[in-house]
Design an enzyme around this catalytic site. Sequence first.
Site: not given
Length: 467
Positions: A155, A276, A282, A289
């Site tokens: 979980h 970024s 970043k 992803e």
Amino acid sequence: MTLWSGRLGGGLDDEMAAFTSSLAFDRQLWHADLEGSRAHVSGLRAAGLVSDDEAHALVAAIDEVAGELEDDAFVFLASDEDIHTAVERRVTELIGPTGAKLHTGRSRNDQVATDLRLWTRRAIALLVDAVLDLATTLHESADRAGDAYLPGYTHLQRAQPVLLSHHLRAHSWALLRDAERLFDADVRVDSSPLGAGALAGSSLPLDPAVAARELGFSRTFHNSLDAVSDRDFVAELLFCTALCGVHLSRMGEELVLWTSAEFGFCELDDRFTTGSSMLPQKKNPDAAELARGKAGRLIGNLTGLLATLKGLPLAYNRDLQEDKEPLFDSVAQLRGALLALRGCYATASYKTAAMAIAADDDDAVAVDLAEWLVVRGTPFRESHHLVGGLVSEAHERGVRLRDVVALADGFGDEALSLFEPGSAVRRRTTPGGAGPVPGAHQRESLATALDVARARASALAGRTASA
Ligand code: ARG
């Protein structure tokens, strides 16, 4: 002029031609198409339908076309509806009336099914290699992880500590199943439809086995209608790619979580991250992803093809032309994701100190305390209740579980030793469990399973290379 100008006068309406043409995407079947044509020439020669000289001329013309396509020198015409018509047109241009014999006893229906099977067999060999490369990279990273451990989650809540190697190998096992599924799918691709003609076979004395042998297929078809309309092999490969894509999406999600400041378990090498355009600080895990994102597309390609196949009457229908784009796309996208994730894992560094701090959370010892009581005769349900009470007391008082245990009746120093760093993971001793003892066995079984899969993969690659 079209191949069917004897029956249908005039040319095609331009919009109709643009709508129905598949050349833009089936060009990539050219290699398979020429192989299929060479094998068909052997069939025609064996049947006495072309002479030896004609067969040589046909093969020479096919080879010339191969050279043109290879060198990007092949000139496609607006009237070339697909790669099959383009090749036949060019062979006929090159050798005249002998070229016009190439399509004897053959239809584009059995031709395209053959080409697609040849292409699919190669794709399977490529994918299996990429899947096993990633599984091996994870296995090697697991070796390097030594005795590092981290929290295992259910979980997404901390549950029990597990060895990092155990965690990494969990992904390897899933990938091994993906490889096995690809081997299994290959068995059903391995059948030649050439000789089924448009749908019913031929009145000419052609033996489908001749071409099948030459193309390296182990068998041919029993039913010509089935042979030209069967696209199960495409759907199966799309399922294999979708499920493997789902596995990669879970790995991608995990890398996204682990590289976040909130987890801080892992850092990806700069080569596998992006910056970024606005935020100078970043370092984004874009490959992970995208590996996660591609799964949606792979599932879409599978469901799209199933919807196309649903309700199609026997035998060939033009709808079947819709099989190629999802197939080509899924194979290319999955392969890209496998290679990118492999790079991510091969170069990732794990923050094992942060992992250990998170895993040595006192609460993770709760089940070991309950089992410690079980060994001393307390029924598990009772010990679970008792330890649950201690956990809740610790939370209420804002103290560590070990501080409550130290004062509780029935425990003592021995129970407190369970809180030593790493103790919980070392105590996972059952077969297949997350500790170092079963981990050593798992290492051996995974190494063997990877070797076996590699041997099967090279047999597959060898077969398609020699076909
Ligand atoms: N381009 C077609 C396809 O991909 C080839 C077969 C066409 N056959 C036909 N009878 N129209 O399916």
